[in-house]
Write a protein that holds these residues in place. Structure first.
Motif, PDB file in Angstrom:
ATOM      1  N   GLN A  54     -22.778  10.076 -13.889  1.00 27.79           N
ATOM      2  CA  GLN A  54     -23.357   9.753 -14.956  1.00 27.79           C
ATOM      3  C   GLN A  54     -24.782   9.325 -14.383  1.00 27.79           C
ATOM      4  O   GLN A  54     -25.652   9.350 -14.852  1.00 27.79           O
ATOM      5  N   ILE A  55     -25.050   8.726 -13.310  1.00 29.82           N
ATOM      6  CA  ILE A  55     -26.625   8.298 -12.899  1.00 29.82           C
ATOM      7  C   ILE A  55     -27.767   9.404 -12.275  1.00 29.82           C
ATOM      8  O   ILE A  55     -28.191   8.922 -12.994  1.00 29.82           O
ATOM      9  N   LEU A  56     -26.637  10.398 -12.516  1.00 27.35           N
ATOM     10  CA  LEU A  56     -27.615  11.395 -11.751  1.00 27.35           C
ATOM     11  C   LEU A  56     -28.808  12.170 -13.377  1.00 27.35           C
ATOM     12  O   LEU A  56     -29.672  12.113 -13.576  1.00 27.35           O
ATOM     13  N   GLU A  57     -27.412  11.989 -14.502  1.00 28.49           N
ATOM     14  CA  GLU A  57     -27.701  12.895 -15.085  1.00 28.49           C
ATOM     15  C   GLU A  57     -29.104  11.445 -15.750  1.00 28.49           C
ATOM     16  O   GLU A  57     -29.437  12.017 -16.852  1.00 28.49           O
ATOM     17  N   GLU A  58     -28.493  10.128 -15.507  1.00 23.46           N
ATOM     18  CA  GLU A  58     -29.603   9.270 -16.089  1.00 23.46           C
ATOM     19  C   GLU A  58     -31.151   9.199 -15.690  1.00 23.46           C
ATOM     20  O   GLU A  58     -31.455   9.307 -16.429  1.00 23.46           O
ATOM     21  N   TYR A  59     -31.017   9.386 -14.648  1.00 22.06           N
ATOM     22  CA  TYR A  59     -31.731   8.936 -13.709  1.00 22.06           C
ATOM     23  C   TYR A  59     -33.048  10.085 -13.489  1.00 22.06           C
ATOM     24  O   TYR A  59     -33.993  10.126 -13.326  1.00 22.06           O
ATOM     25  N   HIS A  60     -32.335  11.410 -13.547  1.00 23.90           N
ATOM     26  CA  HIS A  60     -32.769  12.659 -13.316  1.00 23.90           C
ATOM     27  C   HIS A  60     -33.655  12.797 -11.958  1.00 23.90           C
ATOM     28  O   HIS A  60     -34.655  12.731 -11.651  1.00 23.90           O
ATOM     29  N   PRO A  61     -32.883  12.472 -10.186  1.00 19.64           N
ATOM     30  CA  PRO A  61     -33.684  12.265  -9.164  1.00 19.64           C
ATOM     31  C   PRO A  61     -34.197  13.075  -9.127  1.00 19.64           C
ATOM     32  O   PRO A  61     -33.480  14.840  -8.977  1.00 19.64           O
ATOM     33  N   GLU A  62     -34.952  13.344  -8.308  1.00 20.11           N
ATOM     34  CA  GLU A  62     -36.070  14.919  -7.829  1.00 20.11           C
ATOM     35  C   GLU A  62     -35.487  15.162  -6.332  1.00 20.11           C
ATOM     36  O   GLU A  62     -35.734  16.095  -6.117  1.00 20.11           O
ATOM     37  N   ILE A  63     -34.759  14.026  -5.812  1.00 18.77           N
ATOM     38  CA  ILE A  63     -34.838  14.467  -4.094  1.00 18.77           C
ATOM     39  C   ILE A  63     -33.406  12.911  -4.264  1.00 18.77           C
ATOM     40  O   ILE A  63     -33.673  12.198  -4.606  1.00 18.77           O
ATOM     41  N   ALA A  64     -32.877  13.896  -2.938  1.00 17.63           N
ATOM     42  CA  ALA A  64     -32.091  11.996  -2.210  1.00 17.63           C
ATOM     43  C   ALA A  64     -32.215  11.998  -1.401  1.00 17.63           C
ATOM     44  O   ALA A  64     -31.938  12.944  -0.231  1.00 17.63           O
ATOM     45  N   ALA A  65     -31.688  10.731  -0.697  1.00 16.61           N
ATOM     46  CA  ALA A  65     -31.957  10.295   0.699  1.00 16.61           C
ATOM     47  C   ALA A  65     -30.686  10.058   1.618  1.00 16.61           C
ATOM     48  O   ALA A  65     -29.737   9.113   0.245  1.00 16.61           O
ATOM     49  N   VAL A  66     -29.082  10.590   2.094  1.00 25.03           N
ATOM     50  CA  VAL A  66     -27.956   9.906   2.267  1.00 25.03           C
ATOM     51  C   VAL A  66     -27.845   9.793   3.741  1.00 25.03           C
ATOM     52  O   VAL A  66     -28.342   9.860   4.312  1.00 25.03           O
ATOM     53  N   GLU A  67     -27.387   8.161   3.606  1.00 20.83           N
ATOM     54  CA  GLU A  67     -27.036   7.806   4.836  1.00 20.83           C
ATOM     55  C   GLU A  67     -26.040   8.732   5.740  1.00 20.83           C
ATOM     56  O   GLU A  67     -24.884   9.240   5.239  1.00 20.83           O
ATOM     57  N   SER A  68     -27.094   9.603   7.165  1.00 19.86           N
ATOM     58  CA  SER A  68     -24.993   9.735   7.612  1.00 19.86           C
ATOM     59  C   SER A  68     -24.648   9.265   8.439  1.00 19.86           C
ATOM     60  O   SER A  68     -24.611   7.845   8.765  1.00 19.86           O
ATOM     61  N   ILE A  69     -23.482   9.897   9.009  1.00 22.54           N
ATOM     62  CA  ILE A  69     -22.223   8.932   8.986  1.00 22.54           C
ATOM     63  C   ILE A  69     -22.328   8.413  10.918  1.00 22.54           C
ATOM     64  O   ILE A  69     -23.219   9.472  11.799  1.00 22.54           O
ATOM     65  N   PHE A  70     -22.055   7.469  11.198  1.00 20.01           N
ATOM     66  CA  PHE A  70     -22.243   6.952  12.670  1.00 20.01           C
ATOM     67  C   PHE A  70     -21.141   6.595  12.666  1.00 20.01           C
ATOM     68  O   PHE A  70     -19.686   6.780  12.827  1.00 20.01           O
ATOM     69  N   PHE A  71     -21.116   6.702  14.521  1.00 23.11           N
ATOM     70  CA  PHE A  71     -19.412   6.568  15.263  1.00 23.11           C
ATOM     71  C   PHE A  71     -18.804   5.508  15.552  1.00 23.11           C
ATOM     72  O   PHE A  71     -19.978   4.491  15.841  1.00 23.11           O
ATOM     73  N   HIS A  72     -17.881   5.154  15.105  1.00 20.21           N
ATOM     74  CA  HIS A  72     -17.570   3.691  14.574  1.00 20.21           C
ATOM     75  C   HIS A  72     -16.145   3.801  16.108  1.00 20.21           C
ATOM     76  O   HIS A  72     -15.264   5.237  15.932  1.00 20.21           O
ATOM     77  N   ARG A  73     -15.798   3.197  15.906  1.00 22.15           N
ATOM     78  CA  ARG A  73     -14.097   2.859  16.660  1.00 22.15           C
ATOM     79  C   ARG A  73     -12.643   3.489  15.739  1.00 22.15           C
ATOM     80  O   ARG A  73     -12.016   3.998  16.612  1.00 22.15           O
ATOM     81  N   GLN A  74     -13.273   3.255  15.101  1.00 22.60           N
ATOM     82  CA  GLN A  74     -11.938   4.091  13.711  1.00 22.60           C
ATOM     83  C   GLN A  74     -12.458   5.104  13.018  1.00 22.60           C
ATOM     84  O   GLN A  74     -12.216   5.468  12.320  1.00 22.60           O
ATOM     85  N   VAL A  75     -11.081   5.462  13.952  1.00 18.81           N
ATOM     86  CA  VAL A  75     -11.149   7.432  13.934  1.00 18.81           C
ATOM     87  C   VAL A  75     -11.003   7.926  11.906  1.00 18.81           C
ATOM     88  O   VAL A  75     -11.128   7.916  11.161  1.00 18.81           O
ATOM     89  N   ARG A  76     -10.080   6.794  11.128  1.00 24.09           N
ATOM     90  CA  ARG A  76      -9.857   6.457   9.703  1.00 24.09           C
ATOM     91  C   ARG A  76     -11.037   6.789   8.947  1.00 24.09           C
ATOM     92  O   ARG A  76     -10.471   7.051   7.958  1.00 24.09           O
ATOM     93  N   SER A  77     -11.474   5.289   9.783  1.00 28.37           N
ATOM     94  CA  SER A  77     -12.729   4.779   8.671  1.00 28.37           C
ATOM     95  C   SER A  77     -13.217   6.387   8.403  1.00 28.37           C
ATOM     96  O   SER A  77     -14.148   6.243   7.787  1.00 28.37           O
ATOM     97  N   ILE A  78     -13.837   6.562   9.883  1.00 29.42           N
ATOM     98  CA  ILE A  78     -14.951   7.913   9.679  1.00 29.42           C
ATOM     99  C   ILE A  78     -14.689   9.022   8.776  1.00 29.42           C
ATOM    100  O   ILE A  78     -14.826   9.777   8.248  1.00 29.42           O
ATOM    101  N   PHE A  79     -12.982   9.321   9.149  1.00 28.60           N
ATOM    102  CA  PHE A  79     -13.180  11.021   7.958  1.00 28.60           C
ATOM    103  C   PHE A  79     -13.067  10.779   6.462  1.00 28.60           C
ATOM    104  O   PHE A  79     -13.289  10.833   5.634  1.00 28.60           O
ATOM    105  N   THR A  80     -13.060   9.002   6.515  1.00 25.49           N
ATOM    106  CA  THR A  80     -12.753   8.526   4.585  1.00 25.49           C
ATOM    107  C   THR A  80     -14.128   8.707   4.427  1.00 25.49           C
ATOM    108  O   THR A  80     -14.331   8.749   3.458  1.00 25.49           O
ATOM    109  N   LEU A  81     -14.874   7.684   5.469  1.00 25.55           N
ATOM    110  CA  LEU A  81     -16.443   8.126   5.039  1.00 25.55           C
ATOM    111  C   LEU A  81     -16.923   9.178   4.535  1.00 25.55           C
ATOM    112  O   LEU A  81     -17.176   9.860   4.058  1.00 25.55           O
TER     113      LEU A  81
END
Length: 159
Positions: A54-81
């Motif tokens: 919905q957001i993409l259809e409303e705003y029509h961005p030309e490029i997207a920037a996404v935060e990469s995964i950082f390593f965390h002590r909780q492995v389960r959190s990393i998989f969910t992320l």
């Protein structure tokens, strides 16, 4: 040009938008996608996908920037992320929007000048850079706008 930034999360996913014209930011905004109502991970991911589309259809961005995964002590959190990031990347690919990724350290350094900046410092700098009409309650929104700002700063140096 419109840049969208994402701060992935399985419960709250931040997104920030920058509208740029002639190397000047004309508009900026950010918010979060709240998918906490989903009882299972699968339902939260489905809701995340639908909201992003919905957001993409409303705003029509030309490029997207996404935060990469950082390593965390909780492995389960990393998989969910990782699942949330996959949904974001899928939605962007479905709309054929190019994606760039930045590490949390790169983002903080670009916005605050310090790769070890705190969430409060990122929030403060985003508030200084952009006069937001409504201040979001969650840091995820500010983080997402910081991701978009990181890409904007990178673009300025490449032109």
């Amino acid at each position: 040009m419109i840049i969208i930034g994402f701060d992935p999360g399985s419960r709250y996913c931040g997104y920030g938008l920058l509208q740029i014209e002639s190397r000047k930011v004309l508009a900026a905004g950010c918010d979060v996608i709240d998918v906490t109502r989903g009882k299972t991970l699968a339902l939260r991911l489905k809701s995340l996908y639908e909201n992003i589309m919905q957001i993409l259809e409303e705003y029509h961005p030309e490029i997207a920037a996404v935060e990469s995964i950082f390593f965390h002590r909780q492995v389960r959190s990393i998989f969910t992320l990782g699942h949330s990031r996959g949904v974001i990347l899928l939605a962007l690919a479905m709309q054929e929007i190019p994606v760039v990724e930045y590490s949390p350290r790169e983002i903080k350094k670009s916005v605050c000048g310090n790769g070890n900046a705190s969430k409060q410092q990122v929030r403060y700098m985003i508030n200084q850079l952009y006069p937001l009409k409504e201040s979001p309650k969650r840091d995820d929104a500010f983080d997402a706008l910081a991701v978009a700002t990181c890409h904007y700063n990178r673009m300025k140096w490449l032109q």
